[in-house]
Design a protein around this motif. Sequence first.
Motif, mmCIF file in Angstrom:
data_model
loop_
_atom_site.group_PDB
_atom_site.id
_atom_site.type_symbol
_atom_site.label_atom_id
_atom_site.label_comp_id
_atom_site.label_asym_id
_atom_site.label_seq_id
_atom_site.Cartn_x
_atom_site.Cartn_y
_atom_site.Cartn_z
ATOM 1 N N LEU A 159 5.018 26.072 18.324
ATOM 2 C CA LEU A 159 4.695 24.554 18.468
ATOM 3 C C LEU A 159 6.083 23.883 18.672
ATOM 4 O O LEU A 159 6.931 24.443 18.096
ATOM 5 C CB LEU A 159 3.829 24.040 17.272
ATOM 6 N N THR A 160 5.690 22.666 19.639
ATOM 7 C CA THR A 160 6.815 21.904 19.595
ATOM 8 C C THR A 160 6.253 20.314 19.847
ATOM 9 O O THR A 160 5.020 20.133 19.319
ATOM 10 C CB THR A 160 7.472 22.114 21.262
ATOM 11 N N TYR A 161 6.963 19.474 20.112
ATOM 12 C CA TYR A 161 6.500 17.825 20.056
ATOM 13 C C TYR A 161 7.300 17.254 20.946
ATOM 14 O O TYR A 161 8.486 17.732 21.346
ATOM 15 C CB TYR A 161 6.565 17.494 18.450
ATOM 16 N N ARG A 162 6.760 16.073 21.237
ATOM 17 C CA ARG A 162 7.215 15.247 22.323
ATOM 18 C C ARG A 162 6.953 13.750 21.849
ATOM 19 O O ARG A 162 5.708 13.363 21.026
ATOM 20 C CB ARG A 162 6.736 15.463 23.802
ATOM 21 N N THR A 163 7.684 12.881 22.020
ATOM 22 C CA THR A 163 7.733 11.459 21.708
ATOM 23 C C THR A 163 6.617 10.633 22.203
ATOM 24 O O THR A 163 6.455 10.927 23.667
ATOM 25 C CB THR A 163 9.012 10.766 21.866
ATOM 26 N N VAL A 164 5.656 9.995 21.473
ATOM 27 C CA VAL A 164 4.555 8.989 22.186
ATOM 28 C C VAL A 164 5.262 7.638 21.947
ATOM 29 O O VAL A 164 5.662 7.116 21.027
ATOM 30 C CB VAL A 164 3.414 9.358 21.360
ATOM 31 N N THR A 165 5.424 7.093 23.277
ATOM 32 C CA THR A 165 6.083 5.897 23.376
ATOM 33 C C THR A 165 5.280 4.737 22.771
ATOM 34 O O THR A 165 5.737 3.730 22.188
ATOM 35 C CB THR A 165 6.426 5.468 24.751
ATOM 36 N N ASP A 166 3.870 4.725 22.950
ATOM 37 C CA ASP A 166 2.921 3.561 22.492
ATOM 38 C C ASP A 166 2.241 3.702 21.333
ATOM 39 O O ASP A 166 1.086 3.068 21.357
ATOM 40 C CB ASP A 166 2.366 2.994 23.702
ATOM 41 N N ALA A 167 2.538 4.691 20.627
ATOM 42 C CA ALA A 167 1.578 4.991 19.372
ATOM 43 C C ALA A 167 1.937 4.107 18.438
ATOM 44 O O ALA A 167 3.084 3.647 18.363
ATOM 45 C CB ALA A 167 1.587 6.486 19.314
ATOM 46 N N PRO A 168 1.214 4.035 17.245
ATOM 47 C CA PRO A 168 1.383 3.104 16.082
ATOM 48 C C PRO A 168 2.756 4.136 15.360
ATOM 49 O O PRO A 168 2.858 5.268 15.378
ATOM 50 C CB PRO A 168 0.325 3.452 15.196
ATOM 51 N N GLU A 169 3.371 3.384 14.562
ATOM 52 C CA GLU A 169 4.406 4.000 13.963
ATOM 53 C C GLU A 169 4.337 3.891 12.328
ATOM 54 O O GLU A 169 3.681 3.062 11.929
ATOM 55 C CB GLU A 169 5.796 3.473 14.312
ATOM 56 N N SER A 170 4.977 4.775 11.704
ATOM 57 C CA SER A 170 4.850 4.661 10.210
ATOM 58 C C SER A 170 6.238 4.270 9.623
ATOM 59 O O SER A 170 7.371 4.813 10.330
ATOM 60 C CB SER A 170 4.447 6.052 9.669
ATOM 61 N N ARG A 171 6.134 3.684 8.731
ATOM 62 C CA ARG A 171 7.335 2.968 8.083
ATOM 63 C C ARG A 171 7.634 3.371 6.651
ATOM 64 O O ARG A 171 6.517 3.317 5.892
ATOM 65 C CB ARG A 171 7.429 1.484 8.078
ATOM 66 N N ILE A 172 8.743 3.767 6.270
ATOM 67 C CA ILE A 172 8.766 4.264 4.731
ATOM 68 C C ILE A 172 9.443 3.367 3.958
ATOM 69 O O ILE A 172 10.429 2.484 4.503
ATOM 70 C CB ILE A 172 9.903 5.648 4.852
ATOM 71 N N ALA A 173 9.060 3.124 2.986
ATOM 72 C CA ALA A 173 9.751 2.101 1.904
ATOM 73 C C ALA A 173 9.858 2.873 0.538
ATOM 74 O O ALA A 173 9.402 3.851 0.019
ATOM 75 C CB ALA A 173 8.483 0.994 1.764
ATOM 76 N N LEU A 174 10.742 2.145 -0.322
ATOM 77 C CA LEU A 174 10.862 2.286 -1.719
ATOM 78 C C LEU A 174 10.092 1.562 -2.600
ATOM 79 O O LEU A 174 10.304 0.229 -2.378
ATOM 80 C CB LEU A 174 12.424 2.190 -2.021
ATOM 81 N N SER A 175 9.304 1.906 -3.347
ATOM 82 C CA SER A 175 8.368 0.888 -4.085
ATOM 83 C C SER A 175 8.334 1.401 -5.555
ATOM 84 O O SER A 175 8.526 2.450 -5.959
ATOM 85 C CB SER A 175 7.059 1.230 -3.656
ATOM 86 N N TRP A 176 7.946 0.237 -6.387
ATOM 87 C CA TRP A 176 7.940 0.451 -7.799
ATOM 88 C C TRP A 176 6.872 -0.303 -8.430
ATOM 89 O O TRP A 176 6.885 -1.667 -7.903
ATOM 90 C CB TRP A 176 9.477 0.585 -8.433
ATOM 91 N N PRO A 177 6.483 -0.259 -9.591
ATOM 92 C CA PRO A 177 5.703 -1.521 -10.356
ATOM 93 C C PRO A 177 6.513 -2.583 -10.518
ATOM 94 O O PRO A 177 7.717 -2.451 -11.075
ATOM 95 C CB PRO A 177 5.295 -0.690 -11.431
ATOM 96 N N GLU A 178 6.305 -3.925 -10.162
ATOM 97 C CA GLU A 178 6.962 -5.028 -10.237
ATOM 98 C C GLU A 178 7.321 -5.192 -11.917
ATOM 99 O O GLU A 178 8.594 -5.514 -12.171
ATOM 100 C CB GLU A 178 6.336 -6.239 -9.760
ATOM 101 N N GLU A 179 6.142 -4.980 -12.683
ATOM 102 C CA GLU A 179 6.743 -5.334 -14.130
ATOM 103 C C GLU A 179 7.447 -4.378 -14.740
ATOM 104 O O GLU A 179 7.791 -4.532 -15.871
ATOM 105 C CB GLU A 179 5.145 -5.347 -14.821
ATOM 106 N N ARG A 180 7.633 -3.325 -14.250
ATOM 107 C CA ARG A 180 8.625 -2.009 -14.821
ATOM 108 C C ARG A 180 9.924 -1.994 -13.950
ATOM 109 O O ARG A 180 10.323 -0.853 -13.425
ATOM 110 C CB ARG A 180 7.765 -0.821 -14.934
#
Length: 280
Positions: A159-180
């Motif tokens: 298998l291989t892959y190619r870029t899709v120019t107008d597809a939705p994108e996923s964003r990565i974040a660092l998350s944690w419980p605000e109270e902790r």
Amino acid sequence: MTGSDVPPSFRLAYVPGVTPTKWVRIWNERLPDVPLTLVGVSAAEAFDTLRGSGADAGFVRLPVDRADLSAIPLYTETTVVVIPKDHLVAAVEEVSTEDLADEIVLHPLDDVLGWETLPGRPAFERPATTADAIELVAAGIGVLVVPQSLARLHHRKDLTYRTVTDAPESRIALSWPEERTTDLVEEFIGIVRGRTVNSTRGRPQTPPQPKQRKAGVAKSGTAKSGTAKSGAGKSGAGRTGAKPGAGTGGKATGKTSGKNPRGGSAAPKAAKRGKPRRRP
């Protein structure tokens, strides 16, 4: 063992596609006495893991419910289409969603792109996971549009892959419980944000200590003051005739012989010479 006796530790959750190796290495260098445990979770399970104390912080995919979770967006991933190596799309560098109009586009149940309208033609049945969808692509059943990190995670030689120019994108974040938001969470936030080991942000700062004057400076000042006073005393003694034997208007010589007791010149006056008397 009481709660205060339990040694500190840090649990870090991460979703498929995220590689936390770099941040874990920095953590181990800076906090060698605090073990970090990795907790692999699916994108759907990540938030429940954080809320249920299964992890202190985690790398998740946006969006995040900010009602009880804090999040710092880190980066946006490129979206690609996974295809067999002999597929026509493999001949180009990138494609658009319109180029996939005639393709069967697989849509797994754990999809992370959040499509409003899926491109291409739908499959007869949705695969349960991305891993299952990859197997279907390899079998020639259809193609799969995913974040590039997932395409690399499920890499196959056929298998291989190619870029899709107008597809939705996923964003990565660092998350944690605000109270902790603990000190260890703050420490990990600093590592992810690239703070140096000497950075004081997020830690209690030590109040500045008052500067102390150097002992040599103080002594030097005292010596100068004493010298000035000493000089003044000597000058006064010279003016008032404090030295023994000094005249009221003359210079002190330190000798008492030959001085005029009335304060005149120290040199004796010459005797007057008169005319010689004639002898009878």
